[in-house]
Write an enzyme that holds these catalytic residues in place. Sequence first.
Site, PDB file in Angstrom:
ATOM      1  N   CYS A 171     -29.541  66.038 -59.001  1.00  0.00           N
ATOM      2  CA  CYS A 171     -30.143  66.911 -60.423  1.00  0.00           C
ATOM      3  C   CYS A 171     -29.874  65.810 -61.273  1.00  0.00           C
ATOM      4  O   CYS A 171     -30.784  66.019 -62.263  1.00  0.00           O
ATOM      5  CB  CYS A 171     -28.063  67.431 -60.569  1.00  0.00           C
TER       6      CYS A 171
ATOM      7  N   HIS B 227     -29.625  71.260 -55.530  1.00  0.00           N
ATOM      8  CA  HIS B 227     -28.113  70.129 -54.638  1.00  0.00           C
ATOM      9  C   HIS B 227     -27.963  70.591 -53.392  1.00  0.00           C
ATOM     10  O   HIS B 227     -28.110  71.029 -52.793  1.00  0.00           O
ATOM     11  CB  HIS B 227     -26.606  70.451 -55.296  1.00  0.00           C
TER      12      HIS B 227
ATOM     13  N   GLU C 193     -26.209  68.935 -51.230  1.00  0.00           N
ATOM     14  CA  GLU C 193     -24.855  68.883 -51.001  1.00  0.00           C
ATOM     15  C   GLU C 193     -24.621  70.291 -50.728  1.00  0.00           C
ATOM     16  O   GLU C 193     -23.541  70.830 -50.500  1.00  0.00           O
ATOM     17  CB  GLU C 193     -23.994  67.941 -51.078  1.00  0.00           C
TER      18      GLU C 193
ATOM     19  N   ASP D 246      -8.695  86.065 -53.798  1.00  0.00           N
ATOM     20  CA  ASP D 246      -7.738  85.872 -54.281  1.00  0.00           C
ATOM     21  C   ASP D 246      -6.812  85.190 -53.951  1.00  0.00           C
ATOM     22  O   ASP D 246      -6.277  85.837 -52.900  1.00  0.00           O
ATOM     23  CB  ASP D 246      -7.377  87.083 -54.828  1.00  0.00           C
TER      24      ASP D 246
ATOM     25  N   GLY E  39      -5.739  79.319 -64.757  1.00  0.00           N
ATOM     26  CA  GLY E  39      -4.687  78.331 -65.179  1.00  0.00           C
ATOM     27  C   GLY E  39      -5.370  77.450 -65.470  1.00  0.00           C
ATOM     28  O   GLY E  39      -4.399  75.884 -66.382  1.00  0.00           O
TER      29      GLY E  39
ATOM     30  N   ASP F   3     -11.854  90.749 -67.770  1.00  0.00           N
ATOM     31  CA  ASP F   3     -11.381  91.791 -67.505  1.00  0.00           C
ATOM     32  C   ASP F   3     -10.993  93.175 -67.912  1.00  0.00           C
ATOM     33  O   ASP F   3      -9.700  93.329 -68.817  1.00  0.00           O
ATOM     34  CB  ASP F   3     -10.305  91.348 -66.430  1.00  0.00           C
TER      35      ASP F   3
ATOM     36  N   ASN G 244     -16.066  91.689 -64.304  1.00  0.00           N
ATOM     37  CA  ASN G 244     -15.100  92.809 -63.397  1.00  0.00           C
ATOM     38  C   ASN G 244     -14.954  93.764 -64.078  1.00  0.00           C
ATOM     39  O   ASN G 244     -15.360  93.855 -64.837  1.00  0.00           O
ATOM     40  CB  ASN G 244     -13.566  91.747 -62.848  1.00  0.00           C
TER      41      ASN G 244
END
Length: 603
Positions: free
Chosen positions: A129, A234, A236, A277, A364, A458, A523
């Site tokens: 990359c 990539h 990998e 989730d 988070g 959302d 979403n």
Amino acid sequence: MQPPPQPQGAMATGAAILTVPCSVGRRPKRSSQRRGSGSASLSVRASSENTVTLLDYGAGNVRSVRNAIRHLGFGIRDVRSPEDILAADRLVFPGVGAFGSAMDVLNSTGMADALREYVQRDRPFLGICLGLQLLFDSSEENGPVSGLGVIPGVVRRFDSSKGLIVPHIGWNALEITKDTQLLQGADGHHVYFVHSYHALPSDANRDWISSICNYGDSFISSISMGNIQAVQFHPEKSGDTGLSILKKFLSANFSGAKVPARRKASKLAKRVIACLDVRSNDNGDLVVTKGDQYDVRDHTSSKEVRNLGKPVDLASQYYIDGADEVSFLNITGFRDFPLGDLPMLEVLRCASEKVFVPLTVGGGIRDFTDANGRYYSSLEVASEYFRSGADKISIGSDAVYAAEAFLQTGVCILFFPLNVQLFPHYIVISLYQVKTGKSSLEQISRVYGNQAVVVSIDPRRVYVNSPEDVPFKTVKVSSKGPSGEEYAWYQCTVSGGRDSRPIGAYELAKAVEELGAGEILLNCIDCDGQGCGFDIDLVKMVSDAVTIPVIASSGAGAVEHFSEVFEKTNASAALAAGIFHRKEVPILAVKEHLVDAGVEVRV
């Protein structure tokens, strides 16, 4: 619980190899020590003849490359000084992040000169990359910025002015132009790309090119000259095809079997993404759950969190089943201390040892201050996720707040004519917003590139009688509202859909693109868990409005829903969760249906 590792910044060099037992289950109490199961690590104890030198300058997810190398049975020696580069028998340079930031690190540490000398000696080298782009003379990214100057040419940004979606994210086909051992068997197969900048072929660099790829125009997807190899994609993260390419480089005399023949790829494939989730249940165990309009508890007397399996086991199975990406959404991370969420970090570490397609994680990722008053930037939080195995991070609520602040900074430039008698009034020249550079989107995309940043939107559908009823973008809906309304706008939410905000999905998408998002996960709370199909009106509105990729999410219940969203909108990918977890619709069945419908996919 032991204190979490302190972030060392995005540019720390010589990162040590960290081996973590893959035991992910019960969330530990905050006062207890974290304990592993004692299970064996996947690391391979290799001889010096079976060891590759890895240049990791600390700016992104190099763990995936490490895991792929170990998976193939090779050991790793880290570069800690320029002398380590020159002493390498076989060097892998998985460049990640932004061109300018990478060159700053390489120049300041003396590694740039060592790399040039190593390449000039024609020693075995594989760039990945950004590791390919840095070989060129310069890049336009935040520049011009000078590169290593090994290959003639300038690295330029894809042109989105003609409707091209940028970044170029997904599985695209290679067109081999030079017979090389490295790419044996890869002609016409899909490999995984994620980049906004590319090197263009020219007469000056023609002899270096071993394959090209078409995305808008043809660009250089790999180079080969003697022992010097580099790829824009990539390996990998490219499944079996990519692991085969990587092993050819690692094994000096490898002549291995060709990749099994399959339908020849021709262009950028649409992606099918499996979403998990992840949260703790009432017993404290980490489980994969699934919501019904974002409610993850059973509608029974027990009211328990739905438990659909273990995160790492499911992610590994979806990789085997053919998922093009796996996305983790951490919906119960430590709200006050994201870096203390060691179980989720361990999920990433363990999954990245078994899953060789891109991993995205959300939940988070924001600025925060811990109980001791220590401030952590969103960049530090994201860096820990990247180091733990994430290829992309997804930002939700924090992106909404950043977009709102950005849209409130509108500035008018006023023109006052010199002749006030003829022109007594000022003229508005322009209205624009101001970027502070401090939002999580701006911080993270500046260091890691916008292709590493996903924004999760959302929204809820709000019906109106007329577009003039609200100051937000509306659409004429396919099905009328409960009172016969013909229009709707999509109101964005935060905190897992619990709180509504005064901003629409259209306005949010446009704003986060400006702030540095490279992809949008779209979403729809109304469709979540319903199995009635994606919200085509919403997906079309947003995917037509932005020039970055859009992932359609929420509502898939049958294979036909995937072909519908690809045929009726500009979505680049479609994501599903419950139908895969409950084995109602296998990933392979989705892929086979899309092939029959004439949609390009990786098979």
